[in-house]
Motif scaffolding. Structure first.
Motif, PDB file in Angstrom:
ATOM      1  N   MET A   1       0.829  -1.209   0.000  1.00 29.65           N
ATOM      2  CA  MET A   1       0.000   0.000   0.000  1.00 29.65           C
ATOM      3  C   MET A   1       0.866   1.262   0.000  1.00 29.65           C
ATOM      4  O   MET A   1       0.611   2.210  -0.746  1.00 29.65           O
ATOM      5  N   TRP A   2       1.912   1.261   0.859  1.00 28.82           N
ATOM      6  CA  TRP A   2       2.793   2.438   0.896  1.00 28.82           C
ATOM      7  C   TRP A   2       3.491   2.600  -0.447  1.00 28.82           C
ATOM      8  O   TRP A   2       3.698   3.730  -0.919  1.00 28.82           O
ATOM      9  N   ASN A   3       3.842   1.494  -1.067  1.00 26.84           N
ATOM     10  CA  ASN A   3       4.505   1.555  -2.363  1.00 26.84           C
ATOM     11  C   ASN A   3       3.577   2.152  -3.418  1.00 26.84           C
ATOM     12  O   ASN A   3       3.992   2.974  -4.239  1.00 26.84           O
ATOM     13  N   GLU A   4       2.298   1.741  -3.376  1.00 25.25           N
ATOM     14  CA  GLU A   4       1.340   2.285  -4.348  1.00 25.25           C
ATOM     15  C   GLU A   4       1.052   3.759  -4.069  1.00 25.25           C
ATOM     16  O   GLU A   4       0.919   4.563  -4.998  1.00 25.25           O
ATOM     17  N   MET A   5       0.957   4.124  -2.794  1.00 23.74           N
ATOM     18  CA  MET A   5       0.752   5.541  -2.454  1.00 23.74           C
ATOM     19  C   MET A   5       1.928   6.377  -2.935  1.00 23.74           C
ATOM     20  O   MET A   5       1.765   7.491  -3.444  1.00 23.74           O
ATOM     21  N   LEU A   6       3.128   5.829  -2.761  1.00 25.37           N
ATOM     22  CA  LEU A   6       4.333   6.536  -3.177  1.00 25.37           C
ATOM     23  C   LEU A   6       4.297   6.870  -4.655  1.00 25.37           C
ATOM     24  O   LEU A   6       4.718   7.957  -5.069  1.00 25.37           O
ATOM     25  N   HIS A   7       3.789   5.944  -5.476  1.00 26.07           N
ATOM     26  CA  HIS A   7       3.786   6.135  -6.925  1.00 26.07           C
ATOM     27  C   HIS A   7       2.430   6.617  -7.452  1.00 26.07           C
ATOM     28  O   HIS A   7       2.191   6.607  -8.657  1.00 26.07           O
ATOM     29  N   ALA A   8       1.543   7.045  -6.556  1.00 27.74           N
ATOM     30  CA  ALA A   8       0.198   7.458  -6.976  1.00 27.74           C
ATOM     31  C   ALA A   8       0.235   8.771  -7.750  1.00 27.74           C
ATOM     32  O   ALA A   8       1.023   9.678  -7.456  1.00 27.74           O
ATOM     33  N   GLU A   9      -0.641   8.840  -8.743  1.00 26.83           N
ATOM     34  CA  GLU A   9      -0.808  10.093  -9.479  1.00 26.83           C
ATOM     35  C   GLU A   9      -1.846  10.936  -8.751  1.00 26.83           C
ATOM     36  O   GLU A   9      -3.054  10.696  -8.836  1.00 26.83           O
ATOM     37  N   THR A  10      -1.393  11.902  -7.998  1.00 25.16           N
ATOM     38  CA  THR A  10      -2.273  12.766  -7.222  1.00 25.16           C
ATOM     39  C   THR A  10      -1.627  14.131  -7.090  1.00 25.16           C
ATOM     40  O   THR A  10      -0.395  14.261  -7.101  1.00 25.16           O
ATOM     41  N   ASP A  11      -2.482  15.149  -6.966  1.00 20.63           N
ATOM     42  CA  ASP A  11      -1.988  16.514  -6.808  1.00 20.63           C
ATOM     43  C   ASP A  11      -1.775  16.875  -5.347  1.00 20.63           C
ATOM     44  O   ASP A  11      -1.326  17.979  -5.037  1.00 20.63           O
ATOM     45  N   VAL A  12      -2.096  15.954  -4.433  1.00 19.21           N
ATOM     46  CA  VAL A  12      -1.929  16.235  -3.010  1.00 19.21           C
ATOM     47  C   VAL A  12      -0.439  16.396  -2.697  1.00 19.21           C
ATOM     48  O   VAL A  12       0.391  15.570  -3.085  1.00 19.21           O
ATOM     49  N   THR A  13      -0.131  17.469  -1.977  1.00 19.25           N
ATOM     50  CA  THR A  13       1.262  17.765  -1.640  1.00 19.25           C
ATOM     51  C   THR A  13       1.541  17.466  -0.171  1.00 19.25           C
ATOM     52  O   THR A  13       0.621  17.254   0.628  1.00 19.25           O
ATOM     53  N   ALA A  14       2.811  17.480   0.179  1.00 18.42           N
ATOM     54  CA  ALA A  14       3.200  17.268   1.571  1.00 18.42           C
ATOM     55  C   ALA A  14       2.580  18.343   2.471  1.00 18.42           C
ATOM     56  O   ALA A  14       2.213  18.061   3.619  1.00 18.42           O
ATOM     57  N   GLU A  15       2.448  19.559   1.954  1.00 17.95           N
ATOM     58  CA  GLU A  15       1.857  20.642   2.754  1.00 17.95           C
ATOM     59  C   GLU A  15       0.405  20.346   3.099  1.00 17.95           C
ATOM     60  O   GLU A  15      -0.069  20.680   4.198  1.00 17.95           O
ATOM     61  N   GLN A  16      -0.324  19.697   2.198  1.00 18.73           N
ATOM     62  CA  GLN A  16      -1.728  19.360   2.456  1.00 18.73           C
ATOM     63  C   GLN A  16      -1.869  18.207   3.441  1.00 18.73           C
ATOM     64  O   GLN A  16      -2.953  17.961   3.951  1.00 18.73           O
ATOM     65  N   LEU A  17      -0.777  17.516   3.703  1.00 14.54           N
ATOM     66  CA  LEU A  17      -0.771  16.434   4.690  1.00 14.54           C
ATOM     67  C   LEU A  17      -0.058  16.884   5.966  1.00 14.54           C
ATOM     68  O   LEU A  17       0.524  16.080   6.682  1.00 14.54           O
ATOM     69  N   GLY A  18      -0.161  18.162   6.247  1.00 23.95           N
ATOM     70  CA  GLY A  18       0.555  18.731   7.387  1.00 23.95           C
ATOM     71  C   GLY A  18       0.161  18.146   8.722  1.00 23.95           C
ATOM     72  O   GLY A  18       0.957  18.153   9.668  1.00 23.95           O
ATOM     73  N   ALA A  19      -1.070  17.603   8.836  1.00 20.54           N
ATOM     74  CA  ALA A  19      -1.510  17.018  10.109  1.00 20.54           C
ATOM     75  C   ALA A  19      -0.957  15.617  10.309  1.00 20.54           C
ATOM     76  O   ALA A  19      -0.944  15.107  11.431  1.00 20.54           O
ATOM     77  N   LEU A  20      -0.488  14.988   9.226  1.00 19.47           N
ATOM     78  CA  LEU A  20      -0.075  13.588   9.285  1.00 19.47           C
ATOM     79  C   LEU A  20       1.260  13.450  10.018  1.00 19.47           C
ATOM     80  O   LEU A  20       2.290  13.939   9.565  1.00 19.47           O
ATOM     81  N   ARG A  21       1.240  12.776  11.168  1.00 23.09           N
ATOM     82  CA  ARG A  21       2.457  12.614  11.962  1.00 23.09           C
ATOM     83  C   ARG A  21       2.878  11.160  12.106  1.00 23.09           C
ATOM     84  O   ARG A  21       4.006  10.884  12.493  1.00 23.09           O
ATOM     85  N   LEU A  22       1.972  10.230  11.806  1.00 24.08           N
ATOM     86  CA  LEU A  22       2.241   8.820  12.083  1.00 24.08           C
ATOM     87  C   LEU A  22       1.761   7.938  10.938  1.00 24.08           C
ATOM     88  O   LEU A  22       0.592   7.997  10.556  1.00 24.08           O
ATOM     89  N   CYS A  23       2.672   7.139  10.398  1.00 22.22           N
ATOM     90  CA  CYS A  23       2.310   6.151   9.389  1.00 22.22           C
ATOM     91  C   CYS A  23       2.808   4.798   9.890  1.00 22.22           C
ATOM     92  O   CYS A  23       4.002   4.623  10.133  1.00 22.22           O
ATOM     93  N   VAL A  24       1.896   3.853  10.034  1.00 23.55           N
ATOM     94  CA  VAL A  24       2.214   2.559  10.621  1.00 23.55           C
ATOM     95  C   VAL A  24       2.148   1.494   9.541  1.00 23.55           C
ATOM     96  O   VAL A  24       1.136   1.363   8.842  1.00 23.55           O
TER      97      VAL A  24
END
Length: 509
Positions: free
Chosen positions: A251-274
């Motif tokens: 899943m992380w691998n697919e997210m990594l290569h996903a075609e999306t316009d979402v940027t790291a700034e838009q994920l500013g609340a995200l602190r934990l990935c398990v």
């Protein structure tokens, strides 16, 4: 006396308006969630569910799974949660082996369930989306109670994958589930203000115990996505302002290569990935952090340990390739063939003790005894530990490749393959060889639009691995077989087919 649903009841009383569950734009508070659970419990009881009986649940990741699962547990019944992609023969086996009283399926995915229940004569109910929702229940506040039970009473029956023989049902107790929730939320520092999201199948231990139970233990909210897509998961993280996500390595691998316009700034609340289910390739974790700004942390657990054994605590410095140290209340050791601890750094079988270890395999005392060494559970996984107690998983005892007398751990070779820029996924297995006993084969999926020169790939590996660890056989394919959680299934790779379809690269460039 306890019940694994007790935390939902506690938060429905103390913070009734806090959000417990979100799917898309729909959300349910803790008070509404409890009302849905009680309606599900009433529904199940009317159809034959009972204290101590088994309820087969064949439901996808959805609100209906959450309510049905907790509804069964609230009655004191045992939830038998199985893969929604199971074949009729497999479902019939689960029903007979667990001696289920009733079965519950889902509209649109009941094709395999119906022949199985017909063959066994068990009552079956098919749920529609929206079953037990607050729209049906009404806005009334429901304060009915759950069944109090001794903590060692069964709560869940989880069937193992059955790599050898018929699948075995791991019996997880109410205390197992509560211990898992407590330790996971403590190590991950999850609190009531957190928002966790996942697309994991909830019928699997990772989704239902490590994630769902932990979130509801602390009164946080859980966002669900189905079906999974890399872009969909990233977009949900932005829309729901997730502070945490959970998934398996693919899943992380697919997210990594996903075609999306979402940027790291838009994920500013995200602190934990398990990450769990399998060891996360280091290259994937590093690239994910570079693209989205979030660190993916590896953990380790099995169905038989309620999905919990080791993890890295928030703020603890990472050690390359480690799956962390023992979770609170757990003890981990590395055993030699004599079931005695080995020295630091020596590879052996991982053994686990603590409140998350299953009670037994259902109706299989011999199988239970085979995985016990006193109070220790013998995992069948190969690992090593350092002096700090940090754990590295190097493979399965059955995955170990012995090439010409040398031990080769597939995980080490796979880690290197994942760091190659043209490799998307890889699985390393042993195949029969008349001269050496076993030869090393690499099954590789390339990045979209990329071509891999196999002789050049072997040369690249020789720069990074001892010669005896370098694969001689390479098989390029479009995709690797995966289970319901996205975990790569090496057992589905036929060694004879890999030899036939692969290329033996005898020389590097």
């Amino acid at each position: 006396m306890s019940n694994a649903v007790q935390n939902v009841w506690k938060h429905a009383d103390s913070t009734p308006h806090a959000i417990a569950l979100r799917v898309g734009k729909d959300e349910w508070s803790y008070a509404e969630t409890r009302a849905c659970i009680m309606r599900a419990a009433t529904f199940l009881r009317a159809r034959g569910a009972r204290k101590g009986g088994r309820v087969l649940i064949v439901l996808p990741t959805s609100p209906e799974f959450v309510w049905t699962y907790y509804g069964a547990l609230s009655l004191g019944a045992v939830a038998v949660t199985v893969n929604t992609m199971s074949a009729p023969r497999e479902i019939e086996y689960f029903i007979r082996d667990a001696e289920c009283d009733i079965a519950v399926g889902y509209e649109g995915s009941e094709t395999a369930l119906l022949p199985a229940v017909a063959a066994t004569g068990r009552p079956c109910s098919i749920l529609s989306p929206g079953a037990f929702s607050t729209a049906e229940v009404g806005e009334r506040s429901s304060t009915g109670s759950y069944t109090d039970l001794p903590g060692d009473e069964p709560a869940v029956l989880l069937y193992t994958s059955g790599t050898t023989g018929s699948p075995k049902g791991a019996v997880l107790t109410h205390d197992n589930l509560l211990a898992c929730a407590k330790s996971q939320s403590e190590v991950q520092a999850i609190g009531p203000d957190d928002r966790m999201g996942t697309a994991l199948p909830l019928f699997h231990v990772f989704g239902q115990a490590s994630v769902m139970s932990s979130v509801h233990h602390v009164g946080a909210s859980l966002s669900l996505l189905r079906p999974f897509s890399g872009a969909g998961m990233i977009e949900m993280a932005a829309a729901h302002e997730l502070t945490a996500m959970a998934g398996v390595p693919t899943m992380w691998n697919e997210m990594l290569h996903a075609e999306t316009d979402v940027t790291a700034e838009q994920l500013g609340a995200l602190r934990l990935c398990v990450s769990g289910g399998a060891t996360l390739p280091l290259a994937v974790a590093a690239a994910f952090r570079e693209r989205f700004g979030a660190q993916v942390m590896d953990g380790y657990g099995l169905s038989e340990t309620t999905g919990t054994a080791s993890g890295r605590r928030q703020g603890a410095p990472p050690k390359e390739g480690s799956v962390g140290s023992a979770m609170p209340g757990c003890t981990i050791a590395i055993f030699g063939p004599d079931h005695q601890p080995v020295a630091d750094g020596v590879v052996g079988e991982v053994a686990i003790d603590g409140p998350v270890v299953m009670r037994e395999y259902w109706n299989r005392p011999d199988a239970t005894a085979d995985v016990r060494a006193g109070s220790w559970f013998l995992t069948g996984d190969l690992g090593r530990m350092d002096a700090d107690g940090d754990l590295w998983i190097v493979g399965r005892t059955k995955d170990l490749i012995i090439r010409g007398g040398y031990n080769v751990y597939p995980r080490e070779v796979e880690e290197v393959l994942y760091s190659h820029p043209d490799v998307l996924e890889a699985a390393v297995i042993g195949v029969p060889d008349e001269r050496l006993g076993e030869e090393i084969a690499a099954v590789v999926v390339t990045q979209p639009g990329r071509h891999v020169d196999l002789a050049a790939l072997r040369a690249w590996l020789e720069e990074r691995l001892s010669t005896y660890k370098v694969p001689r056989i390479y098989h390029l394919c479009d995709e690797l077989p995966k289970g319901s959680t996205g975990k790569i299934l090496k057992r589905a790779l036929d060694p004879d087919a890999v030899i036939k379809d692969g290329v033996r690269v005898t020389q590097s460039r």
